[in-house]
Scaffold this motif. Structure first.
Motif, PDB file in Angstrom:
ATOM      1  N   MET A   1       6.495   0.852  12.001  1.00  0.00           N
ATOM      2  CA  MET A   1       6.105   1.117  13.385  1.00  0.00           C
ATOM      3  C   MET A   1       5.413  -0.085  14.017  1.00  0.00           C
ATOM      4  O   MET A   1       5.481  -0.274  15.231  1.00  0.00           O
ATOM      5  CB  MET A   1       5.218   2.353  13.447  1.00  0.00           C
ATOM      6  N   ARG A   2       4.755  -0.909  13.216  1.00  0.00           N
ATOM      7  CA  ARG A   2       4.184  -2.130  13.764  1.00  0.00           C
ATOM      8  C   ARG A   2       5.295  -3.116  14.145  1.00  0.00           C
ATOM      9  O   ARG A   2       5.198  -3.816  15.156  1.00  0.00           O
ATOM     10  CB  ARG A   2       3.234  -2.766  12.746  1.00  0.00           C
ATOM     11  N   SER A   3       6.352  -3.151  13.352  1.00  0.00           N
ATOM     12  CA  SER A   3       7.459  -4.064  13.638  1.00  0.00           C
ATOM     13  C   SER A   3       8.332  -3.567  14.782  1.00  0.00           C
ATOM     14  O   SER A   3       8.900  -4.363  15.527  1.00  0.00           O
ATOM     15  CB  SER A   3       8.320  -4.250  12.382  1.00  0.00           C
ATOM     16  N   PHE A   4       8.427  -2.233  14.927  1.00  0.00           N
ATOM     17  CA  PHE A   4       9.278  -1.646  15.966  1.00  0.00           C
ATOM     18  C   PHE A   4       8.463  -0.618  16.753  1.00  0.00           C
ATOM     19  O   PHE A   4       8.586   0.599  16.531  1.00  0.00           O
ATOM     20  CB  PHE A   4      10.510  -0.988  15.347  1.00  0.00           C
ATOM     21  N   PRO A   5       7.587  -1.058  17.667  1.00  0.00           N
ATOM     22  CA  PRO A   5       6.685  -0.144  18.376  1.00  0.00           C
ATOM     23  C   PRO A   5       7.396   0.850  19.283  1.00  0.00           C
ATOM     24  O   PRO A   5       6.779   1.808  19.739  1.00  0.00           O
ATOM     25  CB  PRO A   5       5.789  -1.095  19.187  1.00  0.00           C
ATOM     26  N   GLN A   6       8.695   0.634  19.548  1.00  0.00           N
ATOM     27  CA  GLN A   6       9.419   1.569  20.405  1.00  0.00           C
ATOM     28  C   GLN A   6       9.846   2.837  19.674  1.00  0.00           C
ATOM     29  O   GLN A   6      10.373   3.770  20.290  1.00  0.00           O
ATOM     30  CB  GLN A   6      10.655   0.894  21.018  1.00  0.00           C
ATOM     31  N   VAL A   7       9.628   2.910  18.363  1.00  0.00           N
ATOM     32  CA  VAL A   7      10.014   4.099  17.594  1.00  0.00           C
ATOM     33  C   VAL A   7       9.212   5.303  18.067  1.00  0.00           C
ATOM     34  O   VAL A   7       7.982   5.252  18.153  1.00  0.00           O
ATOM     35  CB  VAL A   7       9.782   3.867  16.085  1.00  0.00           C
ATOM     36  N   ARG A   8       9.926   6.394  18.371  1.00  0.00           N
ATOM     37  CA  ARG A   8       9.279   7.624  18.846  1.00  0.00           C
ATOM     38  C   ARG A   8       9.162   8.681  17.762  1.00  0.00           C
ATOM     39  O   ARG A   8       8.309   9.562  17.821  1.00  0.00           O
ATOM     40  CB  ARG A   8      10.076   8.204  20.022  1.00  0.00           C
TER      41      ARG A   8
ATOM     42  N   PRO B   1       2.495   4.558  -0.872  1.00  0.00           N
ATOM     43  CA  PRO B   1       3.535   3.600  -0.473  1.00  0.00           C
ATOM     44  C   PRO B   1       4.353   4.082   0.734  1.00  0.00           C
ATOM     45  O   PRO B   1       4.776   3.266   1.557  1.00  0.00           O
ATOM     46  CB  PRO B   1       4.415   3.494  -1.728  1.00  0.00           C
ATOM     47  N   ALA B   2       4.557   5.401   0.829  1.00  0.00           N
ATOM     48  CA  ALA B   2       5.310   5.928   1.971  1.00  0.00           C
ATOM     49  C   ALA B   2       4.563   5.694   3.272  1.00  0.00           C
ATOM     50  O   ALA B   2       5.150   5.293   4.287  1.00  0.00           O
ATOM     51  CB  ALA B   2       5.579   7.415   1.767  1.00  0.00           C
ATOM     52  N   ALA B   3       3.253   5.940   3.274  1.00  0.00           N
ATOM     53  CA  ALA B   3       2.447   5.703   4.471  1.00  0.00           C
ATOM     54  C   ALA B   3       2.426   4.224   4.829  1.00  0.00           C
ATOM     55  O   ALA B   3       2.496   3.844   6.006  1.00  0.00           O
ATOM     56  CB  ALA B   3       1.029   6.214   4.255  1.00  0.00           C
ATOM     57  N   ASP B   4       2.356   3.365   3.808  1.00  0.00           N
ATOM     58  CA  ASP B   4       2.348   1.926   4.044  1.00  0.00           C
ATOM     59  C   ASP B   4       3.664   1.474   4.675  1.00  0.00           C
ATOM     60  O   ASP B   4       3.663   0.703   5.649  1.00  0.00           O
ATOM     61  CB  ASP B   4       2.116   1.204   2.711  1.00  0.00           C
ATOM     62  N   ALA B   5       4.786   1.970   4.151  1.00  0.00           N
ATOM     63  CA  ALA B   5       6.093   1.600   4.711  1.00  0.00           C
ATOM     64  C   ALA B   5       6.229   2.074   6.147  1.00  0.00           C
ATOM     65  O   ALA B   5       6.753   1.360   7.012  1.00  0.00           O
ATOM     66  CB  ALA B   5       7.212   2.191   3.847  1.00  0.00           C
ATOM     67  N   CYS B   6       5.735   3.282   6.422  1.00  0.00           N
ATOM     68  CA  CYS B   6       5.805   3.827   7.784  1.00  0.00           C
ATOM     69  C   CYS B   6       4.987   2.976   8.745  1.00  0.00           C
ATOM     70  O   CYS B   6       5.440   2.654   9.850  1.00  0.00           O
ATOM     71  CB  CYS B   6       5.307   5.275   7.779  1.00  0.00           C
ATOM     72  N   ALA B   7       3.766   2.608   8.342  1.00  0.00           N
ATOM     73  CA  ALA B   7       2.905   1.805   9.205  1.00  0.00           C
ATOM     74  C   ALA B   7       3.535   0.447   9.515  1.00  0.00           C
ATOM     75  O   ALA B   7       3.505  -0.023  10.659  1.00  0.00           O
ATOM     76  CB  ALA B   7       1.538   1.628   8.547  1.00  0.00           C
TER      77      ALA B   7
END
Length: 313
Positions: free
Chosen positions: A21-28, A12-18
């Motif tokens: 980052m798809r919703s906010f592609p500017q995240v570094r 679930p953690a990997a799913d939330a992260c993905a």
């Protein structure tokens, strides 16, 4: 941006992260902040993690269950998932502030309610090293010590590997920050969870204050942005390292770059010369890939150079 998990464990953690980052592609870079079990080590004050302390995964996250098992034993399949260089710089600034006698980071967040009050007196300590991540809810000191001993771990939790791996696959860095809420033994309880979570949140708040504000999305990239990305590449950290890179780039580029013992000035000159030379930035990236492999700083540089070259007229 902030997101919370619907349940525990790495999947679930990997799913939330993905999804984030798809919703906010500017995240570094991402920070996984929460609680973990600590691994006490009596007699060694540098590793004796206690309730309410904070463990920062500066040594990366170890997916301790991802192992190759043979008749003679087991070994990790791959190294620890590294921490974000961007966030490690802020970690070092927090450490430097503590050494200089500055305000303690624990005061960065106020007490939400009496439930979050630290049960024992004294300020929490910060430990830096490796955090283990798996899907075992431990209530066994023997199993805890077995896992921690084989990989040199300070704490164990259940989501960090999923976030770190997902962040890496999406071109971002990650840092795991955990407050110690129990020891993962038969006496495990939830009594320290509020204080431990508040300690981790306070440390994160102090950490964020040492990060530069994010560049507005509309701002065009400049050579200074390229230089800042180059500063994070290990192969460009010292004058001798930079000379090795210049030698691989060839005399046409190397002869134009200004030598300077200061990293920022040296890499800024390197970026400027490569930008003006035909295919210079592409050649620089190729050389760094030869030296560094597919490391996180090189991947971040490749992404930035792609955006930088795309906006050029």
């Amino acid at each position: 941006m902030v997101t919370c998990l619907a349940t525990t464990s790495n999947v679930p953690a990997a799913d939330a992260c993905a999804h984030l980052m798809r919703s906010f592609p500017q995240v570094r870079a991402l920070v996984m902040c929460g609680i973990a079990l600590g691994v006490p080590c009596p007699g060694d004050p540098e590793r004796d993690v206690r309730l309410g302390d904070v463990v920062v995964a500066t040594g990366g996250v170890v997916h301790y269950a991802h192992r190759r098992i043979t008749e003679t034993g087991g070994a990790l399949r791959g190294p620890a998932l590294p921490a974000s260089p961007l966030l490690l710089r802020a970690v070092n600034e927090v450490r430097a502030l503590a050494l200089s006698g500055g305000p303690h980071w624990a005061g960065a967040v106020g007490l939400p309610s009496a439930a979050y009050r630290r049960p024992a007196p004294g300020e929490p300590r910060v430990f830096h090293g490796k955090i283990g991540s798996g899907d075992e809810l431990l209530r066994s000191a023997a199993r805890r010590d077995e896992i921690a001993r084989q990989d040199g771990l300070l704490a164990l939790e259940m989501e960090g590997a999923g976030v770190a791996q997902s962040a890496a696959l999406n071109g971002a860095g990650c840092l795991v920050v955990r407050g110690v809420s129990d020891y993962g033994d038969a006496a495990k309880s939830d009594a320290w969870q509020p204080a431990a979570s508040l300690a981790a949140a306070a440390y994160l708040r102090a950490l964020l204050e040492h990060l530069a504000p994010a560049r507005p999305a509309a701002s065009p990239l400049t050579l200074l942005d390229v230089a800042e990305a180059l500063e994070r590449v290990p192969s460009l950290q010292t004058p001798s390292d930079r000379d090795d890179v210049l030698q691989l780039l060839g005399p046409a580029i190397a002869g134009r770059v200004k030598r300077d013992p200061r990293t920022r000035q040296a890499v800024l000159s390197l970026a400027d010369v490569c930008f003006r030379y035909p295919d210079g930035l592409e050649r620089l990236l190729e050389v760094l890939r030869r030296l560094e492999g597919d490391s996180e700083p090189v991947r971040a540089l490749a992404t930035l150079l792609s955006e930088f070259c795309a906006q050029a007229p």
